[in-house]
Design a protein around this motif. Structure first.
Motif, PDB file in Angstrom:
ATOM      1  N   MET A   1       0.809  -1.222   0.000  1.00  0.00           N
ATOM      2  CA  MET A   1       0.000   0.000   0.000  1.00  0.00           C
ATOM      3  C   MET A   1       0.842   1.272   0.000  1.00  0.00           C
ATOM      4  N   PRO A   2       1.937   1.392   0.829  1.00  0.00           N
ATOM      5  CA  PRO A   2       2.737   2.612   0.787  1.00  0.00           C
ATOM      6  C   PRO A   2       3.307   2.886  -0.601  1.00  0.00           C
ATOM      7  N   ILE A   3       3.752   1.819  -1.287  1.00  0.00           N
ATOM      8  CA  ILE A   3       4.325   2.000  -2.621  1.00  0.00           C
ATOM      9  C   ILE A   3       3.267   2.520  -3.586  1.00  0.00           C
ATOM     10  N   GLN A   4       2.085   1.950  -3.538  1.00  0.00           N
ATOM     11  CA  GLN A   4       1.000   2.400  -4.418  1.00  0.00           C
ATOM     12  C   GLN A   4       0.619   3.845  -4.134  1.00  0.00           C
ATOM     13  N   GLU A   5       0.558   4.207  -2.844  1.00  0.00           N
ATOM     14  CA  GLU A   5       0.191   5.573  -2.480  1.00  0.00           C
ATOM     15  C   GLU A   5       1.244   6.575  -2.948  1.00  0.00           C
ATOM     16  N   ILE A   6       2.515   6.213  -2.780  1.00  0.00           N
ATOM     17  CA  ILE A   6       3.585   7.124  -3.205  1.00  0.00           C
ATOM     18  C   ILE A   6       3.579   7.286  -4.714  1.00  0.00           C
TER      19      ILE A   6
END
Length: 311
Positions: free
Chosen positions: A1-6
């Protein structure tokens, strides 16, 4: 999720600032990378190509081609570095400074438009969030440039020079309004009639605020420049800013072909006199006088630059 959000944020912000079509976004002929290079050159009195490459994480070949294009367009001049002749020193020409100033103005206008519909409360949250991003992703790097940065004056800066000289010299030395009047005449003469190729003003900025100034103008003597209106705000002292401002004048005067740089000051300005001595100036004359409501000793200082005539 953090990678997708960034990644989602990156796509959003790239579109928001027009990074993929920066020249169209700011109505200028420069790409985002070209604009960054011009910005760095405009905010540093002297920059070696190697330092520029490291600061912007650019490929050496790409930067060399970009600088060659700038040189063909008359925006920069290249010469061997005084620190290391194997390195290249890159400086903006008068045309290059005009281009950088235009980019800075357009960028400020774009950001101003972007924030136009944002409430004061949300602006505070936005700035705090941006600072948090920098602190987390680049913990070893300060949020602003190390120390003050130098730039050309913007609308209102010349008036700031007059106001701050009047206020500071009254507070620190007890000088009256006669001194502010003198500064106002010097600034007005520059604003009304100056040669941008041979005369220049620098504004030092820290955290988005002006904190210092200096001026280089033609003197009455042939091939001679005069340093005027050196000022550093009390809260900005200790960064070596006075030395940087004076060095900028010396470098500029030498590069455009002046043979000599002169200045006039008063003996009570001990901090400024130490800066002039470190820059290589020598005291050539002294004369007592009463000005600005106090008794002073005026001093003439001189720095030889090079043989030849003004270009």
């Amino acid at each position: 999720m953090p990678i997708q959000e960034i990644r989602a944020f990156n796509r959003f912000y790239t579109n928001l600032i027009g990074a993929l079509d920066y020249s169209k976004h700011l109505y200028t002929p420069y790409t985002l990378t070209e604009s960054r290079v011009l910005y760095e050159l405009a905010h540093s009195p002297r920059t070696d190509a190697a330092d520029l490459r490291a600061e912007l994480s650019l490929d050496a070949g790409y930067l060399s081609r970009l600088l060659a294009k700038f040189e063909r367009d008359g925006l920069v001049a290249r010469a061997p570095s005084e620190r290391d002749p194997r390195r290249q020193r890159i400086t903006l020409t008068a045309q290059g400074r005009e281009a950088a100033a235009l980019l800075d103005e357009r960028s400020r206008e774009a950001v101003g438009t972007l924030l136009g519909g944002v409430s004061a409360q949300d602006r505070t949250r936005l700035v705090a969030s941006m600072r948090t991003v920098r602190e987390i992703l680049a913990p070893g790097r300060p949020a602003h440039r190390e120390g003050p940065a130098l730039r050309d004056p913007r609308p209102g800066d010349l008036g700031w020079i007059v106001q701050r000289h009047g206020a500071l010299y009254a507070a620190e030395y007890g000088w009256n309004a006669d001194f502010e009047g003198l500064v106002a005449r010097i600034v007005a003469d520059f604003a009304q009639d100056h040669d941008p190729h041979l005369e220049r003003v620098w504004i030092a900025e820290l955290d988005g605020r002006p904190v210092g100034s200096v001026m280089c103008v033609r003197d009455d003597a042939p091939a001679t420049a005069r340093l005027r209106l050196l000022l550093v705000e009390p809260e900005a002292r200790g960064h070596g800013l006075g030395d940087t401002l004076v060095r900028s004048v010396v470098d500029f005067a030498r590069e455009v072909g002046y043979r000599e740089l002169v200045l006039w000051t008063n003996d009570v300005l001990t901090g400024a006199r130490r800066i002039y001595q470190r820059a290589g100036f020598t005291l050539v004359a002294e004369k007592p006088h009463r000005s600005y409501g106090v008794d002073l000793v005026g001093q003439d200082w001189r720095l030889p630059l090079q043989e030849g005539t003004v270009k």
